[in-house]
Design a protein around this motif. Structure first.
Motif, PDB file in Angstrom:
ATOM      1  N   ARG A 189       0.668  -1.296   0.060  1.00  0.00           N
ATOM      2  CA  ARG A 189      -0.017   0.045  -0.046  1.00  0.00           C
ATOM      3  C   ARG A 189       1.003   1.369   0.009  1.00  0.00           C
ATOM      4  NH1 ARG A 189      -5.035  -1.007   4.307  1.00  0.00           N
ATOM      5  NH2 ARG A 189      -6.034  -2.657   2.930  1.00  0.00           N
ATOM      6  N   ILE A 190       1.920   1.062   0.930  1.00  0.00           N
ATOM      7  CA  ILE A 190       2.765   2.465   0.646  1.00  0.00           C
ATOM      8  C   ILE A 190       3.362   2.528  -0.610  1.00  0.00           C
ATOM      9  CG2 ILE A 190       4.998   3.417   1.692  1.00  0.00           C
ATOM     10  CD1 ILE A 190       3.910   2.237   4.441  1.00  0.00           C
ATOM     11  N   THR A 191       3.962   1.396  -1.210  1.00  0.00           N
ATOM     12  CA  THR A 191       4.216   1.737  -2.579  1.00  0.00           C
ATOM     13  C   THR A 191       3.372   2.382  -3.515  1.00  0.00           C
ATOM     14  OG1 THR A 191       5.787  -0.375  -2.274  1.00  0.00           O
ATOM     15  CG2 THR A 191       5.243   0.402  -4.206  1.00  0.00           C
ATOM     16  N   THR A 251      11.660  -2.634  -2.385  1.00  0.00           N
ATOM     17  CA  THR A 251      12.750  -1.472  -1.758  1.00  0.00           C
ATOM     18  C   THR A 251      11.851  -0.978  -0.490  1.00  0.00           C
ATOM     19  OG1 THR A 251      13.335  -1.184  -3.942  1.00  0.00           O
ATOM     20  CG2 THR A 251      13.717   0.417  -2.461  1.00  0.00           C
ATOM     21  N   VAL A 252      10.358  -0.846  -0.584  1.00  0.00           N
ATOM     22  CA  VAL A 252       9.942  -0.223   0.656  1.00  0.00           C
ATOM     23  C   VAL A 252      10.021  -1.366   1.717  1.00  0.00           C
ATOM     24  CG1 VAL A 252       7.636   0.440   1.208  1.00  0.00           C
ATOM     25  CG2 VAL A 252       8.259   1.396  -0.983  1.00  0.00           C
ATOM     26  N   ALA A 253       9.728  -2.335   1.391  1.00  0.00           N
ATOM     27  CA  ALA A 253       9.749  -3.319   2.438  1.00  0.00           C
ATOM     28  C   ALA A 253      11.236  -3.434   3.238  1.00  0.00           C
ATOM     29  CB  ALA A 253       9.551  -5.033   1.693  1.00  0.00           C
ATOM     30  N   ALA A 254      12.140  -3.509   2.192  1.00  0.00           N
ATOM     31  CA  ALA A 254      13.549  -3.303   2.874  1.00  0.00           C
ATOM     32  C   ALA A 254      13.775  -1.986   3.736  1.00  0.00           C
ATOM     33  CB  ALA A 254      14.576  -3.356   1.831  1.00  0.00           C
ATOM     34  N   VAL A 255      13.037  -0.744   3.558  1.00  0.00           N
ATOM     35  CA  VAL A 255      13.327   0.349   4.046  1.00  0.00           C
ATOM     36  C   VAL A 255      12.585   0.183   5.365  1.00  0.00           C
ATOM     37  CG1 VAL A 255      12.950   2.704   4.105  1.00  0.00           C
ATOM     38  CG2 VAL A 255      13.998   1.598   2.341  1.00  0.00           C
ATOM     39  N   MET A 256      11.304  -0.504   5.325  1.00  0.00           N
ATOM     40  CA  MET A 256      10.491  -0.583   6.496  1.00  0.00           C
ATOM     41  C   MET A 256      11.203  -1.533   7.321  1.00  0.00           C
ATOM     42  SD  MET A 256       6.778  -0.868   4.784  1.00  0.00           S
ATOM     43  CE  MET A 256       5.977  -1.099   6.308  1.00  0.00           C
ATOM     44  N   VAL A 257      11.856  -2.580   7.065  1.00  0.00           N
ATOM     45  CA  VAL A 257      12.499  -3.483   7.794  1.00  0.00           C
ATOM     46  C   VAL A 257      13.672  -2.823   8.621  1.00  0.00           C
ATOM     47  CG1 VAL A 257      14.110  -5.513   7.965  1.00  0.00           C
ATOM     48  CG2 VAL A 257      12.096  -5.656   6.624  1.00  0.00           C
ATOM     49  N   ASP A 258      14.349  -1.891   7.762  1.00  0.00           N
ATOM     50  CA  ASP A 258      15.472  -1.164   8.445  1.00  0.00           C
ATOM     51  C   ASP A 258      14.890  -0.063   9.556  1.00  0.00           C
ATOM     52  OD1 ASP A 258      17.194  -2.271   6.754  1.00  0.00           O
ATOM     53  OD2 ASP A 258      17.406  -0.748   5.302  1.00  0.00           O
TER      54      ASP A 258
END
Length: 86
Positions: A20-22, A36-43
Motif C-alpha cells: 500500500r505504501i508503494t 525496496t519499500v519493504a527493505a526500508v520498512m525492515v530497516d
C-alpha cells in the motif's frame, strides 16, 4: 525516502504495509518497488498489520439430518431408481 515511508505508515495508524505504501508513493510519481519499500520498512523497524484470520461463526447443529441439508436430492425433479438413498 525513509521519511515518506514513515509518514505514510504513521498516517495509516500503522496498518499500511509495503504494497500500500508503494502504491501511495507511485501515485506521487515516485519510482519505487515493493521490495525496496519493504527493505526500508525492515530497516526502520515498522510493519503493517496483517489482515485478521477468518473466524467461523456458524454453530453446527447435530440434530439436523442429511435430508434437511440436501432436500433437492430427494425431489421428483431428480428421477432415480431408489429415491432418497442417503
Amino acid at each position: 525516502m525513509e521519511v515518506k515511508i514513515l509518514a505514510r505508515h504513521r498516517a495509516s495508524k500503522g496498518t499500511y504495509g509495503s504494497p500500500r505504501i508503494t502504491a501511495d508513493l507511485r501515485d506521487e510519481r515516485e519510482a519505487v518497488s515493493v521490495n525496496t519499500v519493504a527493505a526500508v520498512m525492515v530497516d526502520l523497524g515498522i510493519e503493517g498489520i496483517s489482515p485478521r484470520t477468518f473466524k467461523t461463526t456458524t454453530v453446527v447443529d447435530p440434530a439436523v439430518t442429511a435430508l434437511a441439508e440436501f432436500p433437492r436430492l430427494c425431489s421428483p425433479r431428480f428421477p432415480t431408481r431408489e429415491r432418497c438413498r442417503l
